[in-house]
Every structure is written in C-alpha cells, then in structure tokens.
Motif scaffolding. Structure first.
Motif, PDB file in Angstrom:
ATOM      1  N   GLU A   1       0.824  -1.209   0.000  1.00  0.00           N
ATOM      2  CA  GLU A   1       0.000   0.000   0.000  1.00  0.00           C
ATOM      3  C   GLU A   1       0.858   1.258   0.000  1.00  0.00           C
ATOM      4  OE1 GLU A   1      -3.821   2.068   2.283  1.00  0.00           O
ATOM      5  OE2 GLU A   1      -2.958   0.189   3.047  1.00  0.00           O
ATOM      6  N   VAL A   2       1.931   1.253   0.815  1.00  0.00           N
ATOM      7  CA  VAL A   2       2.813   2.431   0.861  1.00  0.00           C
ATOM      8  C   VAL A   2       3.456   2.662  -0.497  1.00  0.00           C
ATOM      9  CG1 VAL A   2       4.934   3.386   1.858  1.00  0.00           C
ATOM     10  CG2 VAL A   2       3.258   2.265   3.336  1.00  0.00           C
ATOM     11  N   ASP A   3       3.954   1.597  -1.123  1.00  0.00           N
ATOM     12  CA  ASP A   3       4.562   1.726  -2.451  1.00  0.00           C
ATOM     13  C   ASP A   3       3.538   2.250  -3.456  1.00  0.00           C
ATOM     14  OD1 ASP A   3       6.939   0.817  -1.461  1.00  0.00           O
ATOM     15  OD2 ASP A   3       6.764  -1.222  -2.272  1.00  0.00           O
ATOM     16  N   GLY A   4       2.308   1.779  -3.335  1.00  0.00           N
ATOM     17  CA  GLY A   4       1.254   2.247  -4.237  1.00  0.00           C
ATOM     18  C   GLY A   4       0.961   3.728  -4.052  1.00  0.00           C
ATOM     19  N   LEU A   5       0.960   4.192  -2.805  1.00  0.00           N
ATOM     20  CA  LEU A   5       0.716   5.607  -2.528  1.00  0.00           C
ATOM     21  C   LEU A   5       1.872   6.471  -3.040  1.00  0.00           C
ATOM     22  CD1 LEU A   5      -0.792   5.271   1.048  1.00  0.00           C
ATOM     23  CD2 LEU A   5      -1.960   6.210  -0.950  1.00  0.00           C
ATOM     24  N   MET A   6       3.095   5.967  -2.908  1.00  0.00           N
ATOM     25  CA  MET A   6       4.250   6.708  -3.421  1.00  0.00           C
ATOM     26  C   MET A   6       4.181   6.812  -4.956  1.00  0.00           C
ATOM     27  SD  MET A   6       6.018   7.681  -0.805  1.00  0.00           S
ATOM     28  CE  MET A   6       4.596   7.686   0.294  1.00  0.00           C
ATOM     29  N   GLU A   7       3.756   5.724  -5.588  1.00  0.00           N
ATOM     30  CA  GLU A   7       3.654   5.738  -7.047  1.00  0.00           C
ATOM     31  C   GLU A   7       2.538   6.680  -7.503  1.00  0.00           C
ATOM     32  OE1 GLU A   7       4.370   5.315 -10.906  1.00  0.00           O
ATOM     33  OE2 GLU A   7       5.645   4.604  -9.249  1.00  0.00           O
ATOM     34  N   LEU A   8       1.423   6.683  -6.758  1.00  0.00           N
ATOM     35  CA  LEU A   8       0.329   7.604  -7.083  1.00  0.00           C
ATOM     36  C   LEU A   8       0.810   9.050  -6.954  1.00  0.00           C
ATOM     37  CD1 LEU A   8      -2.686   8.015  -7.738  1.00  0.00           C
ATOM     38  CD2 LEU A   8      -3.133   7.974  -5.275  1.00  0.00           C
ATOM     39  N   ALA A   9       1.580   9.330  -5.909  1.00  0.00           N
ATOM     40  CA  ALA A   9       2.129  10.685  -5.728  1.00  0.00           C
ATOM     41  C   ALA A   9       3.043  11.054  -6.889  1.00  0.00           C
ATOM     42  CB  ALA A   9       2.877  10.771  -4.406  1.00  0.00           C
ATOM     43  N   ARG A  10       3.878  10.099  -7.341  1.00  0.00           N
ATOM     44  CA  ARG A  10       4.747  10.365  -8.499  1.00  0.00           C
ATOM     45  C   ARG A  10       3.916  10.742  -9.720  1.00  0.00           C
ATOM     46  NH1 ARG A  10       7.265   5.641  -6.397  1.00  0.00           N
ATOM     47  NH2 ARG A  10       9.351   6.091  -5.546  1.00  0.00           N
TER      48      ARG A  10
ATOM     49  N   LEU B   1       3.285  18.979 -13.259  1.00  0.00           N
ATOM     50  CA  LEU B   1       4.317  19.689 -14.024  1.00  0.00           C
ATOM     51  C   LEU B   1       3.931  19.868 -15.488  1.00  0.00           C
ATOM     52  CD1 LEU B   1       7.471  18.012 -12.441  1.00  0.00           C
ATOM     53  CD2 LEU B   1       6.699  20.373 -12.129  1.00  0.00           C
ATOM     54  N   THR B   2       2.965  19.087 -15.972  1.00  0.00           N
ATOM     55  CA  THR B   2       2.503  19.244 -17.350  1.00  0.00           C
ATOM     56  C   THR B   2       1.311  20.199 -17.446  1.00  0.00           C
ATOM     57  OG1 THR B   2       0.898  17.415 -17.300  1.00  0.00           O
ATOM     58  CG2 THR B   2       3.206  16.850 -17.775  1.00  0.00           C
ATOM     59  N   GLU B   3       0.829  20.672 -16.297  1.00  0.00           N
ATOM     60  CA  GLU B   3      -0.374  21.519 -16.266  1.00  0.00           C
ATOM     61  C   GLU B   3      -0.057  22.963 -15.882  1.00  0.00           C
ATOM     62  OE1 GLU B   3      -3.046  19.606 -13.537  1.00  0.00           O
ATOM     63  OE2 GLU B   3      -3.708  18.176 -15.031  1.00  0.00           O
ATOM     64  N   GLN B   4       1.139  23.414 -16.211  1.00  0.00           N
ATOM     65  CA  GLN B   4       1.561  24.749 -15.798  1.00  0.00           C
ATOM     66  C   GLN B   4       0.611  25.848 -16.291  1.00  0.00           C
ATOM     67  OE1 GLN B   4       4.228  25.586 -13.663  1.00  0.00           O
ATOM     68  NE2 GLN B   4       3.875  23.412 -13.326  1.00  0.00           N
ATOM     69  N   GLU B   5       0.137  25.695 -17.517  1.00  0.00           N
ATOM     70  CA  GLU B   5      -0.737  26.731 -18.083  1.00  0.00           C
ATOM     71  C   GLU B   5      -2.050  26.839 -17.304  1.00  0.00           C
ATOM     72  OE1 GLU B   5      -2.887  27.828 -22.357  1.00  0.00           O
ATOM     73  OE2 GLU B   5      -1.225  26.392 -22.290  1.00  0.00           O
ATOM     74  N   ASN B   6      -2.634  25.686 -16.964  1.00  0.00           N
ATOM     75  CA  ASN B   6      -3.889  25.674 -16.216  1.00  0.00           C
ATOM     76  C   ASN B   6      -3.691  26.219 -14.796  1.00  0.00           C
ATOM     77  OD1 ASN B   6      -6.655  25.061 -15.793  1.00  0.00           O
ATOM     78  ND2 ASN B   6      -6.104  23.138 -14.798  1.00  0.00           N
ATOM     79  N   LEU B   7      -2.598  25.805 -14.148  1.00  0.00           N
ATOM     80  CA  LEU B   7      -2.328  26.272 -12.794  1.00  0.00           C
ATOM     81  C   LEU B   7      -2.028  27.768 -12.784  1.00  0.00           C
ATOM     82  CD1 LEU B   7      -0.134  23.297 -11.548  1.00  0.00           C
ATOM     83  CD2 LEU B   7      -2.438  23.853 -10.777  1.00  0.00           C
ATOM     84  N   GLU B   8      -1.332  28.233 -13.810  1.00  0.00           N
ATOM     85  CA  GLU B   8      -1.034  29.673 -13.899  1.00  0.00           C
ATOM     86  C   GLU B   8      -2.318  30.470 -14.150  1.00  0.00           C
ATOM     87  OE1 GLU B   8       1.943  32.730 -16.297  1.00  0.00           O
ATOM     88  OE2 GLU B   8       2.004  30.584 -16.710  1.00  0.00           O
ATOM     89  N   LYS B   9      -3.212  29.919 -14.972  1.00  0.00           N
ATOM     90  CA  LYS B   9      -4.480  30.609 -15.261  1.00  0.00           C
ATOM     91  C   LYS B   9      -5.273  30.846 -13.975  1.00  0.00           C
ATOM     92  CE  LYS B   9      -8.058  28.386 -16.960  1.00  0.00           C
ATOM     93  NZ  LYS B   9      -8.968  27.651 -17.876  1.00  0.00           N
ATOM     94  N   HIS B  10      -5.288  29.835 -13.105  1.00  0.00           N
ATOM     95  CA  HIS B  10      -6.023  29.956 -11.845  1.00  0.00           C
ATOM     96  C   HIS B  10      -5.157  30.545 -10.726  1.00  0.00           C
ATOM     97  CE1 HIS B  10      -9.552  27.878 -13.348  1.00  0.00           C
ATOM     98  NE2 HIS B  10      -8.793  26.899 -13.798  1.00  0.00           N
ATOM     99  N   GLY B  11      -3.860  30.741 -10.993  1.00  0.00           N
ATOM    100  CA  GLY B  11      -2.967  31.302  -9.983  1.00  0.00           C
ATOM    101  C   GLY B  11      -2.761  30.386  -8.802  1.00  0.00           C
ATOM    102  N   VAL B  12      -2.701  29.060  -9.055  1.00  0.00           N
ATOM    103  CA  VAL B  12      -2.607  28.084  -7.968  1.00  0.00           C
ATOM    104  C   VAL B  12      -1.154  27.902  -7.525  1.00  0.00           C
ATOM    105  CG1 VAL B  12      -3.087  25.723  -7.239  1.00  0.00           C
ATOM    106  CG2 VAL B  12      -4.626  26.875  -8.835  1.00  0.00           C
ATOM    107  N   CYS B  13      -0.913  28.136  -6.248  1.00  0.00           N
ATOM    108  CA  CYS B  13       0.394  27.898  -5.637  1.00  0.00           C
ATOM    109  C   CYS B  13       0.321  26.596  -4.843  1.00  0.00           C
ATOM    110  CB  CYS B  13       0.766  29.064  -4.718  1.00  0.00           C
ATOM    111  SG  CYS B  13       2.296  28.822  -3.778  1.00  0.00           S
TER     112      CYS B  13
ATOM    113  N   GLN C   1      12.358  15.089  -5.348  1.00  0.00           N
ATOM    114  CA  GLN C   1      12.735  16.005  -6.423  1.00  0.00           C
ATOM    115  C   GLN C   1      11.519  16.454  -7.225  1.00  0.00           C
ATOM    116  OE1 GLN C   1      15.687  13.696  -8.491  1.00  0.00           O
ATOM    117  NE2 GLN C   1      17.118  13.750  -6.767  1.00  0.00           N
ATOM    118  N   LEU C   2      10.598  15.531  -7.486  1.00  0.00           N
ATOM    119  CA  LEU C   2       9.371  15.884  -8.203  1.00  0.00           C
ATOM    120  C   LEU C   2       8.550  16.910  -7.426  1.00  0.00           C
ATOM    121  CD1 LEU C   2       7.783  12.638  -9.712  1.00  0.00           C
ATOM    122  CD2 LEU C   2       8.283  14.776 -10.918  1.00  0.00           C
ATOM    123  N   ILE C   3       8.426  16.665  -6.119  1.00  0.00           N
ATOM    124  CA  ILE C   3       7.660  17.580  -5.268  1.00  0.00           C
ATOM    125  C   ILE C   3       8.324  18.952  -5.250  1.00  0.00           C
ATOM    126  CG2 ILE C   3       7.044  18.072  -2.867  1.00  0.00           C
ATOM    127  CD1 ILE C   3       6.523  15.057  -2.523  1.00  0.00           C
ATOM    128  N   ALA C   4       9.633  18.966  -5.067  1.00  0.00           N
ATOM    129  CA  ALA C   4      10.357  20.246  -5.003  1.00  0.00           C
ATOM    130  C   ALA C   4      10.205  21.017  -6.310  1.00  0.00           C
ATOM    131  CB  ALA C   4      11.832  19.988  -4.709  1.00  0.00           C
TER     132      ALA C   4
END
Length: 335
Positions: free
Chosen positions: A89-98, A105-117, A133-136
C-alpha cells in the motif's frame, strides 16, 4: 486527472453558493480526506483505486472551493504514521504521488491561469529521492502564483511539525540570530511548516471518524471542526455547503475566542518584555532606581531590538527552506 477539474456549477449549485456567500465565508479550509480504503472495499475495487478516486475528488473539491471564494485549502495527504501500513500500500501511494506531481508539471498553463500555488508541508527527507525532487520541482514551479493556495501535508504529523519548529528556534539561538528570551508562542507559530498561511477557519473530516489524527493540532485551536459521515471519494458539493453553513453558525463565537486569544498573547508578550527590561536595568544599574520615563524608553528600545532579531531569524529560516526546495529542484533538472 487534472489537479483542478474544469466544470461549471449547475444553476442550483450557483444559487446555493451565492446565498452562502452572503454570510461570513471561510478563507482557509482544511480536509482530512478519510475513507478511501473503505470506499474501495464498498465498491469491490483495489485499495489503490480507492486512493486514486480520492485524488479525483480532491481535484473536484478544489473547483468547488474556488466557486465559493475559498482561496486556500490544506489537505492531509499522507501521514508519517501511514508508513506503518503494508509495503504494497505504501509503495502504491508513493507511485500515485509520483504520477500526480508529474502530471502537475505538465499543467503549468492551467495552474497559472487559476494562480494556484502548491505547497508541500512535511518532512520530505522521509520520502524516496525521486519523489522528493518531483515535489520540489512542483513547489518551485508554482511558487510565484498567488490567487489560491493548495497545501499538501505529505510525510506529516502535527507533533512532528511542532517538534521541528522547536528545533528551528533552537537553531536560531545557536546561530545567535535570536535570544532564548525571544522564544514565544507567536514565534513557534512562525516556525511551523504552515507559517506562510493563516490558520484554517474550517476543518472537515470525512468518513465518520471524530478525531484529528495528529493533523494541524496547533493551527486548529480556534477553527470550526466539522465531522461528516460520507466517505471521501463520495464527497459532494452539498456536503461542502453543509460544512460551510456550520462554520457560519459558529462564526461569532469563534471570532470572539480568536480575538481574546490574540489579546492574551499581546499581554503575555508585553509582560515578558517588561520582565526582560527590568532584569537588564537591575544588572546595569547595580540596584539603583530608574524613573518611569527612562524605563519606558528602555522598554521601547528592547521591543524594537527583539522584533528586529525575530525578523532576521525568520528571514534566515525562510531562506534555508527555500534553498532546500531549490536545491532539490535543481537535482531533478540535472537528473
């Protein structure tokens, strides 16, 4: 699934939202998204599918919050205690987070449109290096956005956060940035992972459990707590409206309690400042009496110097944290 689901409210939902917004609205809502595993069992699907459905519900809930004018959301995504679950389960949650942070990171335009930090609160060093590294990289990529904020508590417990804040203050004393007499309840609040956010106005826990499970214990002392029986993947716009209504019904008593607490903090700080000044004057004057005007001048000087020390310390602490994320993000780019 996108981090923010694009869907307009129905006529009835818009009408309800407008009625609610005529009253006091929470600016910051926290969620304990409980019930993913029970939902999976109920729906006869794998646990991992239950967690995936839970993320989809988060994306939908963020859209509802924006429609209601709620511009800050904090979610309990993964507790340090969750590491005690089965490896599968832990490995599955880590993979889901990845998957989800890679998608972010592929949704920069959408996040920028809504100003989501996006902010991630917790001890990232407990996570696999590639996920750190992905999170950072996600945090750094959205850092400049300022219209709405999503705080994801990952590898987090409140007691761990408070202990970390105490260690940060000890570091400040060791570095000579602050004095031990500068340590206070207010300063501890400024050293928490959540220091860049106001305390939640409303905390919602789903699935029928009536406990906080070591989530935002410090920050929710004067928040409205709402416990709902619905499982998180089945959460609806109407469940959210019900919670907001409960907040509105308790708004005046909550506001009064917060105001009294702030007044108490200010009085306590003033007493501590006066005590420090009295000790300094006694040491400096060898027991000689000091007139009230001179004592008041010394008090004002001491308060100004304390506030300057605290400001410099908090700037140094923020720089240390920013450097941690930027260094991790750079490692991801190199990799």
């Amino acid at each position: 699934m996108s981090w923010i689901r694009e869907r307009e409210l129905s006529f009835l939902e818009r009408l309800t939202a407008n009625i609610l917004k005529a009253g006091p609205m929470p600016k910051h809502v926290a969620f304990i998204m409980d019930g993913n595993r029970r939902f999976a069992q109920k729906a006869h699907v794998q646990r991992q599918e239950g967690h995936s459905q839970g993320f989809e519900k988060l994306a939908e809930t963020l859209r509802w919050c924006l429609n209601l004018g709620i511009h800050e959301v904090t979610v309990y995504a993964f507790s340090i205690e969750n590491f005690k679950r089965s490896k599968e389960e832990v490995d599955g949650l880590m993979e889901l987070a990845r998957q989800k942070f890679s998608r972010l990171l592929t949704e920069q335009e959408n996040l920028e449109k809504h100003g989501v930090c996006i902010r991630v609160l917790g001890d990232l060093t407990l996570l696999p290096a590639d996920l750190q590294q992905l999170i950072a990289k996600s945090v750094v990529a959205t850092k400049a956005h300022n219209k709405c904020f999503l705080n994801v508590c990952f590898a987090y417990t409140s007691r761990y956060e408070i202990a970390s804040a105490v260690k940060e203050m000890a570091w400040g004393v060791e570095q000579g940035l602050i004095k031990s007499s500068d340590v206070s309840e207010v300063l501890l609040s400024e050293c928490l992972y959540s220091s860049n956010s106001p305390n939640p106005d409303l905390l919602i826990r789903t699935s029928g459990e009536v406990r906080l499970s070591d989530f935002l214990l410090w920050q929710t002392s004067y928040s409205c707590l709402v416990f709902q029986s619905v499982l998180w993947p089945e959460y609806s716009f109407w469940n959210l409206c019900e919670a907001v209504l409960q907040y509105q019904l308790s708004y005046q008593s909550l506001q009064k309690a917060r105001d009294l607490h702030r007044e108490g903090q200010a009085l306590q700080q003033m007493e501590e400042d006066r005590s420090c000044v009295a000790e300094l004057l006694q040491h400096r004057g060898n027991g000689k009496l000091v007139d009230s005007q001179s004592r008041q001048k010394e008090l004002l000087n001491y308060i100004a110097s304390r506030e300057e020390r605290v400001r410099c310390f908090l700037n140094a602490l923020q720089h240390k944290r920013d450097t941690f994320f930027s260094d991790l993000s750079s490692q991801a780019v190199v990799a």
